[in-house]
Scaffold this active site. Structure first.
Site, PDB file in Angstrom:
ATOM      1  N   ASN A 196       0.838  -1.191   0.000  1.00 37.55           N
ATOM      2  CA  ASN A 196       0.000   0.000   0.000  1.00 37.55           C
ATOM      3  C   ASN A 196       0.873   1.241   0.000  1.00 37.55           C
ATOM      4  OD1 ASN A 196      -2.330  -1.619   0.314  1.00 37.55           O
ATOM      5  ND2 ASN A 196      -1.992  -1.701   2.531  1.00 37.55           N
ATOM      6  N   HIS A 205       6.642  -1.652   3.563  1.00 32.92           N
ATOM      7  CA  HIS A 205       6.448  -3.052   3.957  1.00 32.92           C
ATOM      8  C   HIS A 205       5.504  -3.722   2.973  1.00 32.92           C
ATOM      9  CE1 HIS A 205       3.369  -0.640   6.026  1.00 32.92           C
ATOM     10  NE2 HIS A 205       2.595  -1.715   6.033  1.00 32.92           N
TER      11      HIS A 205
END
Lengths: 114, 114
Positions: free
Chosen positions: B87, B100
């Site tokens: 994201n 991440h």
């Protein structure tokens, strides 16, 4: 002649409008878009799934993320946000067995991611 | 002392069980799992978003996908499938501003991906 849909785009046997291309990868709009922006980033080298990537593919994958950032900026998604998704095997929704990354944006993205 | 949650894990200031680590990245289980397997793969080098990755990060990102394949095999996801999601910015659901990647599997993954 390759039976792989994306390999046929690589060879030019199947002509499609590309939103980006370089010697390592190309990008097209998804024909079933799930968001206002839904681009597929596709390494030219045939690998059926991300499980089949080896060390020789690492540079191309790293570069693909740089290209994704560039395309996202071009679409103004560096303000509104975007999600990159890759599916591995049918259970995760993979339908074309040549590695491809989905870039989705232009609307809020929900959680969980499918 | 860094205010970044993941940098605090890198420095050892915040101790968490890791499912994998090497000089470039580490992996932990998501504390709010969205699937039976939900692992976060985290490059050690601080970059707020994937928009902030530069050419020096490409090798680490490529390697991260190799590590993801290894972890997926360890969990048996090379049979049932898995999805990798990243994201970018709040509009896409990013909550920790240190890059991440989510690895999700162990259940069918729906479409669209959020």
């Amino acid at each position: 002649m390759s039976e792989c849909l994306f390999c046929r785009m690589v060879s030019g046997d199947l002509k499609v409008p590309k939103v980006y291309e370089d010697p390592d990868l190309f990008a097209i709009n998804d024909i079933h878009p799930q968001a206002p922006v839904h681009i597929l980033l596709i390494p030219r080298r045939h690998r059926a799934t991300i499980l089949d990537l080896d060390e020789n593919d690492q540079a191309a994958i790293g570069k693909l993320f740089s290209v994704a950032s560039r395309l996202a900026r071009d679409k103004g998604l560096d303000q509104s946000g975007y999600r990159i998704v890759v599916n591995c095997l049918e259970g995760a929704g993979q339908s074309v067995f040549h590695v491809h990354f989905h870039l989705l944006g232009g609307r809020p993205m929900r959680w969980p991611p499918g």
